[in-house]
Design a protein around this motif. Sequence first.
Motif, mmCIF file in Angstrom:
data_model
loop_
_atom_site.group_PDB
_atom_site.id
_atom_site.type_symbol
_atom_site.label_atom_id
_atom_site.label_comp_id
_atom_site.label_asym_id
_atom_site.label_seq_id
_atom_site.Cartn_x
_atom_site.Cartn_y
_atom_site.Cartn_z
ATOM 1 N N ARG A 131 4.879 3.603 -5.104
ATOM 2 C CA ARG A 131 4.007 4.617 -5.695
ATOM 3 C C ARG A 131 4.881 5.494 -6.575
ATOM 4 N NH1 ARG A 131 1.149 5.566 -0.686
ATOM 5 N NH2 ARG A 131 2.474 7.363 -0.344
ATOM 6 N N GLY A 160 0.411 9.604 -8.224
ATOM 7 C CA GLY A 160 -0.613 8.563 -8.153
ATOM 8 C C GLY A 160 -0.810 8.019 -6.755
ATOM 9 N N ASN A 161 -1.862 7.234 -6.611
ATOM 10 C CA ASN A 161 -2.203 6.658 -5.310
ATOM 11 C C ASN A 161 -2.025 5.142 -5.261
ATOM 12 O OD1 ASN A 161 -3.079 9.136 -4.073
ATOM 13 N ND2 ASN A 161 -4.901 9.041 -5.392
ATOM 14 N N ILE A 162 -2.022 4.489 -6.435
ATOM 15 C CA ILE A 162 -1.928 3.032 -6.407
ATOM 16 C C ILE A 162 -0.486 2.599 -6.182
ATOM 17 C CG2 ILE A 162 -3.913 2.795 -7.944
ATOM 18 C CD1 ILE A 162 -1.894 1.925 -10.126
ATOM 19 N N ILE A 180 -7.182 3.535 -14.584
ATOM 20 C CA ILE A 180 -6.611 3.322 -13.252
ATOM 21 C C ILE A 180 -5.612 4.438 -12.980
ATOM 22 C CG2 ILE A 180 -5.195 1.826 -11.788
ATOM 23 C CD1 ILE A 180 -6.332 -0.575 -13.174
ATOM 24 N N ASP A 181 -5.926 5.272 -12.023
ATOM 25 C CA ASP A 181 -5.005 6.325 -11.592
ATOM 26 C C ASP A 181 -4.516 7.179 -12.760
ATOM 27 O OD1 ASP A 181 -4.237 7.271 -9.119
ATOM 28 O OD2 ASP A 181 -2.236 6.395 -9.221
#
Length: 697
Positions: free
Chosen positions: A156, A160-162, A184-185
Amino acid sequence: MTMSQIINNKSSFILEIGTEDLPARFLPLAIKQLGENTKAILTENQIQFSKIKTYGTPRRLVVIGEGVPRMQDDRIKEVYGPSRKVAYDENGNPTKAAIGFANSHGINVENLVIKKKDKGEYIVAIIEEKGKEIQEILPEVFKRIVLSIHLPKSMRWGNGNIRFARPIRWLMAFLNDEIINFEIDGIKCGNLTRGHRFLSPAAFQIKEIPTYKKLLANNYVIVDPEERKRIIIDRMDKILSSLDKKAVEDEELLETVINLVEYPVPVLATFPEKYLDLPKELLITVMKGHQKYFAVQGKDGMLSNYFVVISNTTKENSDTVKTGAERVIRARFEDAKFYYEEDSKKSLADRINDLRKVTFNERLGTLYEKTERIVKVAEFLADRTLPSSKDILLRAAWLAKTDLLTGVVREFPELQGVMGKYYALKNGETKEVANALEEQYLPAHSGGKLPESDIGSLLSISDKIDNIAGFFSIDLAPTGSEDPFALRRQALGILAIILNRTFEVTLNELVSKSLEPFQNLQGSAEIKGKILKFFKNRLENILLEQGYSTDIVQSALPLSSDIYLNQLKNRLDSLKRFKEKNEYNDFLTAIKRISNILPEKVTLPSFNEILLKEESEKMLAQKLDSITSILKESLDLKDYDSAINILTSLTDYINSFFDNVLVMDKDDNIRLNRLSLLNEVWKKASEVTDFSKLLPK
């Protein structure tokens, strides 16, 4: 959009995932996953396609889809509801449950159907879903594709979370010339990509798919790994052919370098000739392992003082690349030279006692104790297979692990054995001993090169069987996909060596000998059984890969622990030939009649001729007696074709027995005697193979 796409109403899409530099070892897996996952996700979403192409560099993963329709396919979905008993009353009228279920799916209750599922009947709503326009669903599809890529390590970054193998820096996607917007993110997708990190770092726009690869190439990015490979091979060959030299073949290094660069440019460099006095393998390993340089040799196979660097910059920078590479490689070679010269001051023989200070495994003792076990197995194998060379084999066994204590092998573990050979020759050991030290680690992988000498083959077997016996004994056998000590590979190696040679030793004897140092452990008999089963599983796969049918392999495997393996293959070949003969099915039917009637796990006495009453059973007994000695003679001579022919002469006698004799006689003595006679016939047949496992042709 091209004219042909307009006519065919087909579209193309592109998705590019821009990242920080991906590790070279991850890139092939990432490209493979990208292709497979894209196909699966498109299919799952009823999106047709004619072709999916994938590319990748250290900084980007790319998928291009062709032949995509403008509309998603229509689909029919079945949704199961309550059971029939709950959905309808005793008069067949729909209940509130059925009505509510129908309303929730937007259909009339009378349109519900009843279908069987498991052991019951349920109401089912048949829902027709019209396909949507591709532009409408591609954002979610592309998101799923990006997030579907899972590599061995991920991270990570920022807030961010992904998770991804390396931080994602940009996303580019469009259908024909239309941008597909998704996020995305916090990373928004657009039609911008980036060129080479240093040679063309600015972002630039892609307007149509057909020009994508060309525009990247103009910005110093060769996006197709196969094209990078061709460039490296062709340009390297061109540089070296003028010198009448060629690169040392190394497919693994080539694949690594392809995935390290976006714009490959081979650069020729040199190092001082004095380093050629070092072992060839050491020089190549230094060039490959640390620097990813290609070693160069003459047409005679002799290593030269040239090497090739695959730079990630333009040809104009070659002189700078060359100067830097030569400076680095000299320093690396100086280190290698120092280790080699220091190692050479102490002979391998003088290092034997030092093995006592190095732990092989906490529960299996030191390297010295392992060496003692290897010596014991080697002594046994020499006595059985090569008594004239016993002293040479034992000398090699004592020295087998000494090079593990040298500086070069500590720095380059992949040179274990190889350096042992060089040090042994410097110490005045015989060529046979030196070669065996290198060959003990062969084959290095399934299907790999086997030891060329008998001494090396026996030393390799001794080392590998000790590893298998030791780790099985301390309950560290492979489980599922876990095999941290590579015992499967070592078992395959042992089998490959024995099958390749004529060593007359059985697996049973080999395993028993290797387990002797561990006899004080509980359950040693159980451990032996597990190891033999472990070998049988590997052997089965080897024989199947060699083209033998499953039933023939299964029939002979029960014998594999107690006969010489070269004999096992001879039996398989004979069975293969027998299966083509006309009498095969008749004999198989007859012998299986015996197998089917014999009781399991019941010990039968020897049959008594006095108790034979019927003519057919007497004739079978006489025939069995007449073939016993000649069957043994054929087996002793390893003439399995003759042994099988002798057995087939029993066919008519067996059939006559079953046609005219009541096996299950009321008299216990008569019944047991007849079963005992059949058991004797079965035991004779089983000396060749287990015919019950064979299938009719």
